[in-house]
Write an enzyme that holds these catalytic residues in place. Structure first.
Site, PDB file in Angstrom:
ATOM      1  CB  SER A 233      -1.031   0.078   1.091  1.00 14.88           C
ATOM      2  OG  SER A 233      -1.996   0.929   1.042  1.00 14.88           O
TER       3      SER A 233
ATOM      4  CG  ASP B 227      -4.473  -1.864   0.821  1.00 17.43           C
ATOM      5  OD1 ASP B 227      -3.472  -2.355   1.330  1.00 17.43           O
ATOM      6  OD2 ASP B 227      -4.548  -0.551   0.711  1.00 17.43           O
TER       7      ASP B 227
END
Length: 313
Positions: free
Chosen positions: A54, A184
C-alpha cells in the site's frame, strides 16, 4: 542490466520492509530520512530487497528506482492530502492513478536498481499477488517468470493501494493476457516482512546469519473523535474497521515472524503514540498532522539508532 538481489552488498543481505497505512506513511518517511542520512547514500544501494504494501509500496518502488527520501516526501506533501480529501472511491482512485502515472510513467519492474516486491491481494481468488523485479526472487515457474507480470510499476502500486471500499478495485492485464482484479495488499500482508524473508531464504538461498532485516510500521495512534452528521460518523466507523483490520494483520504477521524466524536479526520500528493530538487514521489529510507524524518517525529512528548502525554501517 537486471538487479542482482542475491549478491549481498558488503557482507550482509539487507532487507527493507514497509507497512501499509495510507497517510501514515509520513511516519515511515521520517524514519527513512534519518536512515538515508546515516548511510550517506541512496537506499537502493544499501538494501538488496525492498518490499512494500500500500503506501509502503509507493515508497518502496520509488526507493528501488533510486529516488531520495526528500523527493518522496515532497511528492507525499503535494499529492496525498488531495487524494485523501476526495469523498468518493472513484475520485480517490482517479487521483491515485494520476499521481502514480505522473511519478512512475511507464517504468517497468526490470528498471529498478535492487530487488523489489509489491504486495497486492487478488479479489477473485482471495490470494496474495506479489509483483517482483527479478527472476532470482521466483520460488518456482522460473521458465515463465516476467518481472512484475509484465505490468508497469504504476499499475502495481495503484493495485497495492486500492483500499476497498474506499478505493475502487484495480483491474490489470498481465503479460500472458490474464485479466486480474486486485485490492490493497494490506488485506493479506499489511506488514510484508515475512514475504521478503521468504524470498531471501527460499528463493535467494541466503543463510539466516547473513540477513539483516529492517521492518518499518506506520505507528500506532489514538482514534480520531467522532463528529458531524450520521453519514460522516458511519464513514468514520468504516474507516476504523479497516484500520483495525490492517493493524491486526500487521501485528499478526510480526508475531508469526518472531516464531518462524526468530534467529534472523530484525529491527521492527512501529512506535505507539497515545497523546490526543496524535489521533489520526489512514485517510488523514491535514498537513500539519502529517508533518507531526513525519517528526515522530525521525524520533523513532533515534530510539533504534545504535541497532541500525550495527545493521547498516
Amino acid at each position: 542490466m537486471d538487479p542482482q538481489p542475491s549478491q549481498p552488498m558488503n557482507k550482509y543481505c539487507r532487507i527493507l520492509a514497509l507497512d501499509g497505512g495510507g497517510a501514515k506513511g509520513f511516519y515511515t518517511l521520517g524514519i527513512l530520512k534519518e536512515i538515508e542520512a546515516l548511510i550517506n547514500q541512496p537506499l537502493s544501494e544499501k538494501f538488496n530487497l525492498i518490499f512494500g504494501t500500500s503506501t509502503g509500496a509507493i515508497i518502496a518502488a520509488l526507493i528501488a528506482l533510486g529516488k531520495s527520501v526528500d523527493d518522496i516526501h515532497l511528492l507525499y506533501k503535494k499529492h496525498l492530502p488531495s487524494i485523501m480529501k476526495a469523498f468518493t472511491k472513484s475520485k480517490k482512485s482517479k487521483k491515485l492513478e494520476i499521481l502514480a502515472n505522473e511519478v512512475f510513467g511507464n517504468s517497468k519492474f526490470d528498471e529498478v536498481k535492487t530487488g523489489l516486491g509489491i504486495v497486492c491481494a487478488r479479489w477473485d481468488f482471495e490470494t496474495p499477488m506479489i509483483f517482483k523485479s527479478n527472476i532470482a526472487q521466483a520460488h518456482g515457474r522460473k521458465a515463465t517468470f516476467v518481472p512484475g507480470f509484465g505490468c508497469t510499476i504504476s499499475e502495481a502500486v495503484q493495485a497495492s493501494c486500492s483500499a476497498y471500499p474506499f478505493f475502487k478495485r484495480k483491474q490489470l492485464t498481465t503479460s500472458d493476457g490474464n485479466l486480474v482484479e486486485l485490492i490493497d495488499g494490506g488485506y493479506c500482508a499489511n506488514n510484508p516482512t515475512l514475504y521478503a524473508i521468504a524470498d531471501a531464504v527460499m528463493a535467494l538461498k541466503e543463510e539466516y546469519e547473513d540477513l539483516r532485516v529492517i521492518s518499518l510500521g506506520v505507528g500506532v495512534y489514538p482514534k480520531p473523535n467522532k463528529f458531524g452528521w450520521p453519514w460522516l460518523i458511519q464513514r468514520l466507523i468504516s474507516v476504523q474497521l479497516l484500520q483495525k483490520t490492517l493493524n491486526i494483520n500487521a501485528l499478526s504477521m510480526d508475531q508469526l515472524r518472531t516464531v518462524l524466524f526468530k534467529e534472523i536479526p530484525t529491527i521492527r520500528i512501529n512506535d505507539k503514540f497515545e497523546r490526543p493530538e496524535m489521533a489520526t487514521d489512514l485517510l488523514e489529510h491535514n498537513l500539519k498532522k502529517l508533518n507531526l507524524l513525519y517528526q515522530r518517525g525521525r524520533e523513532s529512528f533515534a530510539k533504534h539508532e545504535s541497532q541500525l548502525i550495527e545493521f547498516l554501517i
